[in-house]
Design a protein around this motif. Sequence first.
Motif, PDB file in Angstrom:
ATOM      1  N   ARG A   1       6.838  17.158  10.024  1.00 19.44           N
ATOM      2  CA  ARG A   1       6.914  15.691  10.117  1.00 19.44           C
ATOM      3  C   ARG A   1       7.514  15.062   8.865  1.00 19.44           C
ATOM      4  NH1 ARG A   1       1.090  13.876  12.761  1.00 19.44           N
ATOM      5  NH2 ARG A   1       1.147  15.282  14.562  1.00 19.44           N
ATOM      6  N   CYS A   2       7.188  15.629   7.712  1.00 20.12           N
ATOM      7  CA  CYS A   2       7.714  15.061   6.465  1.00 20.12           C
ATOM      8  C   CYS A   2       9.232  15.189   6.413  1.00 20.12           C
ATOM      9  CB  CYS A   2       7.065  15.721   5.248  1.00 20.12           C
ATOM     10  SG  CYS A   2       7.332  17.499   5.118  1.00 20.12           S
ATOM     11  N   VAL A   3       9.760  16.289   6.946  1.00 21.21           N
ATOM     12  CA  VAL A   3      11.211  16.502   6.969  1.00 21.21           C
ATOM     13  C   VAL A   3      11.857  15.576   7.994  1.00 21.21           C
ATOM     14  CG1 VAL A   3      13.051  18.186   7.396  1.00 21.21           C
ATOM     15  CG2 VAL A   3      10.930  18.905   6.257  1.00 21.21           C
ATOM     16  N   LYS A   4      11.248  15.482   9.165  1.00 19.30           N
ATOM     17  CA  LYS A   4      11.786  14.652  10.241  1.00 19.30           C
ATOM     18  C   LYS A   4      11.873  13.184   9.835  1.00 19.30           C
ATOM     19  CE  LYS A   4      10.706  13.043  14.917  1.00 19.30           C
ATOM     20  NZ  LYS A   4       9.717  13.113  16.028  1.00 19.30           N
ATOM     21  N   ASN A   5      10.874  12.683   9.118  1.00 21.95           N
ATOM     22  CA  ASN A   5      10.795  11.254   8.813  1.00 21.95           C
ATOM     23  C   ASN A   5      11.378  10.862   7.466  1.00 21.95           C
ATOM     24  OD1 ASN A   5       9.175  10.068  11.151  1.00 21.95           O
ATOM     25  ND2 ASN A   5       7.849  11.750  10.534  1.00 21.95           N
TER      26      ASN A   5
ATOM     27  N   PRO B   1       0.800  -1.229   0.000  1.00 23.86           N
ATOM     28  CA  PRO B   1       0.000   0.000   0.000  1.00 23.86           C
ATOM     29  C   PRO B   1       0.829   1.272   0.000  1.00 23.86           C
ATOM     30  CG  PRO B   1       0.000  -1.020   2.170  1.00 23.86           C
ATOM     31  CD  PRO B   1       0.686  -1.977   1.266  1.00 23.86           C
ATOM     32  N   MET B   2       2.100   1.198   0.359  1.00 22.76           N
ATOM     33  CA  MET B   2       2.934   2.396   0.413  1.00 22.76           C
ATOM     34  C   MET B   2       3.536   2.723  -0.955  1.00 22.76           C
ATOM     35  SD  MET B   2       2.740   3.519   3.531  1.00 22.76           S
ATOM     36  CE  MET B   2       4.126   4.599   3.859  1.00 22.76           C
TER      37      MET B   2
ATOM     38  N   SER C   1       3.788  11.555   2.889  1.00 25.37           N
ATOM     39  CA  SER C   1       2.329  11.586   2.781  1.00 25.37           C
ATOM     40  C   SER C   1       1.667  10.849   3.952  1.00 25.37           C
ATOM     41  CB  SER C   1       1.874  10.961   1.461  1.00 25.37           C
ATOM     42  OG  SER C   1       2.376  11.684   0.363  1.00 25.37           O
ATOM     43  N   TYR C   2       2.273   9.738   4.357  1.00 25.20           N
ATOM     44  CA  TYR C   2       1.720   8.930   5.446  1.00 25.20           C
ATOM     45  C   TYR C   2       1.659   9.729   6.750  1.00 25.20           C
ATOM     46  CZ  TYR C   2       1.247   5.010   8.730  1.00 25.20           C
ATOM     47  OH  TYR C   2       0.820   4.153   9.722  1.00 25.20           O
TER      48      TYR C   2
END
Length: 441
Positions: free
Chosen positions: A373-377, A332-333, A414-415
Amino acid sequence: MSTQVFTFKGGTHVEEYKNTSAKKLEIIPCPDTVAVPMSQHIGAPCKPVVKKGDYVYRGQLIGEAGPGLGCPVHASVSGTVVEIKNTFGNLAQPIETVVIKSDGKMELHPDIKPYNKKLSEVTPEEIVEIVKNAGISGMGGATFPTHAKISSSLGRAERIIINCAECEPFITVNHRLMLERPDDIINGAKILMKALGLASADIAVEDNKADAINRLMEAVGKNDFIRVRVMQTKYPQGDERQLIFALTGREIPAGKLPIDVGCVVFNAETAAAVYRAFAYGLPLIERCVTVDGDCVKEPGNLLVPIGTSYRTLIEYCGGLKKTPYKIINGGPMMGAARWEFDSPVTKGTSAVLVFSEKFAAIKDPGACIRCGRCVKNCPMHLMPVYLAQYAMARRYDDAEKMGVMSCVECGTCSYNCPGNVQIVQYIRVAKGALRARKAKK
């Protein structure tokens, strides 16, 4: 064999949904027909070498690779060619496809025999030829021709990594392969070691598969040239760049490949296919597929001939219990949404997932709230928020300067986005525009 747990910087913990991890591999009955695409790999499509009305054996060559990067295609059942038509790939591109009506005998081609030399007597060039003739391509999803990966790594490889991480939600076929056929993976690793002239290999497994880790360690025994490496369960641990960093500390520069830092990565099922080609002479004509999703009555892991329709797999698993909203080829990813149940299983199909609207509907996109969050992960240490914004504004040159081409499209951004911004989709648009511009020039 190490008990140290390896990991990488960034990434995220996703809901695993490993519903089928205890479901043994089942061999499905011979399908009535198979539709075998001539392009199941990165590179040029094959040319059919059969015509309507021809009888073919299981394992017979039906698609010949041309010059350059390619991978031959073989019949997965015995029977009669009834049609050569176009089907459509994950990007809706037309693909010439050979349709075979099975005679139910699954009769192997008489020329398929085990290789007649001991591994100690085989040259690297002979192994490359065996793998090439078997039509083996990467079975983790990338579908890069395996013979080309080996050839390009000769004299350059310092580390072999067998990727058993299987970090995508739902997919459990590698898990079952490790439990039920560990020797196939280990022996495949030995053949790849021989081809590349290396004395050892690492088998990387996430720590949520303790039973598989124990099974592999048991199968390896006291041999210290095959090392089972335990990886922290985290997405996208199975991406080769993250895997290499976790095990070696080496970072792959932008635009470079794993071999540029002395590493080469093979999927677990790919390694097993290499072993079967060498030990039994079998080309890549079947693969393991997880069938799951909240619409499927009895999810499971199946061993299926290449070209079998999704419909056949789902019917074998009891059919549907909910109205389907989305079909996904792969996880799904990073998998690709499909639009029909008659799509065929290919060499790169690790899973067929069927979801209801309640489970899979995309929420209405909101706005970026600058949470970071997108940058962190981001496992590639990019700034996805800016890449998406540049893509929205069609400022593709600015996106390129910020490293958009280094994005592996894992979907972690995106997640984790609370604003439901489809960041990775905007990034794909930017990458596509930049590739089109380059091709035009």
